[in-house]
Design an enzyme around this catalytic site. Sequence first.
Site, PDB file in Angstrom:
ATOM      1  N   CYS A 192      28.570  37.003 -11.310  1.00  0.00           N
ATOM      2  CA  CYS A 192      27.733  38.382 -11.621  1.00  0.00           C
ATOM      3  C   CYS A 192      27.948  39.309 -12.872  1.00  0.00           C
ATOM      4  O   CYS A 192      26.807  38.890 -13.846  1.00  0.00           O
ATOM      5  CB  CYS A 192      29.024  39.342 -10.620  1.00  0.00           C
ATOM      6  SG  CYS A 192      29.107  41.083 -10.164  1.00  0.00           S
ATOM      7  N   HIS A 234      28.631  36.569  -5.803  1.00  0.00           N
ATOM      8  CA  HIS A 234      29.784  37.017  -5.816  1.00  0.00           C
ATOM      9  C   HIS A 234      30.490  34.823  -4.612  1.00  0.00           C
ATOM     10  O   HIS A 234      30.565  34.985  -3.614  1.00  0.00           O
ATOM     11  CB  HIS A 234      31.375  37.362  -5.116  1.00  0.00           C
ATOM     12  CG  HIS A 234      31.283  38.451  -6.581  1.00  0.00           C
ATOM     13  ND1 HIS A 234      32.038  38.147  -8.462  1.00  0.00           N
ATOM     14  CD2 HIS A 234      30.460  39.361  -6.255  1.00  0.00           C
ATOM     15  CE1 HIS A 234      31.790  38.697  -8.989  1.00  0.00           C
ATOM     16  NE2 HIS A 234      31.691  39.891  -8.117  1.00  0.00           N
ATOM     17  N   GLU A 278      32.434  32.852  -4.757  1.00  0.00           N
ATOM     18  CA  GLU A 278      33.854  32.523  -4.727  1.00  0.00           C
ATOM     19  C   GLU A 278      34.720  33.787  -3.945  1.00  0.00           C
ATOM     20  O   GLU A 278      35.777  33.624  -3.607  1.00  0.00           O
ATOM     21  CB  GLU A 278      34.311  32.988  -6.142  1.00  0.00           C
ATOM     22  CG  GLU A 278      34.961  33.827  -6.339  1.00  0.00           C
ATOM     23  CD  GLU A 278      33.493  34.675  -7.370  1.00  0.00           C
ATOM     24  OE1 GLU A 278      33.214  35.521  -8.147  1.00  0.00           O
ATOM     25  OE2 GLU A 278      32.573  34.303  -7.285  1.00  0.00           O
TER      26      GLU A 278
END
Length: 250
Positions: free
Chosen positions: A109, A195, A197
Amino acid sequence: MRPPLRIAILECDTPIESVDKRYNGYYGLFSQLFRECAKSLGLDPEAGLDITRWDVVHAQEYPKLEDVDAIVQTGSKHDSFENDPWILKLVEYTQKALQDNRVKLLGICFGHQIIGRALGVKVGRSDAGWELAVCDMDLTDQGKKLFGKDKLRIHQMHRDIVYSCPPNVIPLGSSPKCALQGMYLPGKLITVQGHPEYNGFIVTEIVNKRTRDGAFSKEQSEDALARTELAHDGFDILVIFLQFLLGEIE
């Protein structure tokens, strides 16, 4: 026995309080996930990985390039195109890392945008507005080869973009709201605008907070919250990232 892979997590932000409390910052979140990825690859998650934490916003501390094998630049609420001293320092450090023949980079990002900026291309606001929660990412031929899928589903939380792919860098994918969803330079870097994660809890917490703060409209919030718990490819993406850092993928 191979020495541990030395990964430096450059924390470009502190997550919102509820997320920070659960995961101990982006460092804690990425450390947990990379260790889970290592297990899935049959590696010892403790002996095989040496993960360090670097606050590049407040402390503005960085590892010496000779002391690490890989650098991970996290997401951030800050704007990658601003000229705050810490952001300029991060761009300069990134440029040095890009010139290093050994160190590999991952950008997520904001980190994706900083790497784009360090490579000399424009970053800034998208006319398309926010891209939120689980969205489809259409892959280029190289993206399909790298990730082993025809398309990816990945959590998004951005309205800033990298406007064009830098010279000699390979685009990985696109979406209706973002033409450059990732970048790839074999043996050197992988970035994604999304993202991998993030999970449903994290995105729900962020969306609710930003809605309360007035950043998202009721319609934006409802649309995003309807997709926070959808299945996504985040873990599979992180496994590819780790294989790339380990040299198992060029």
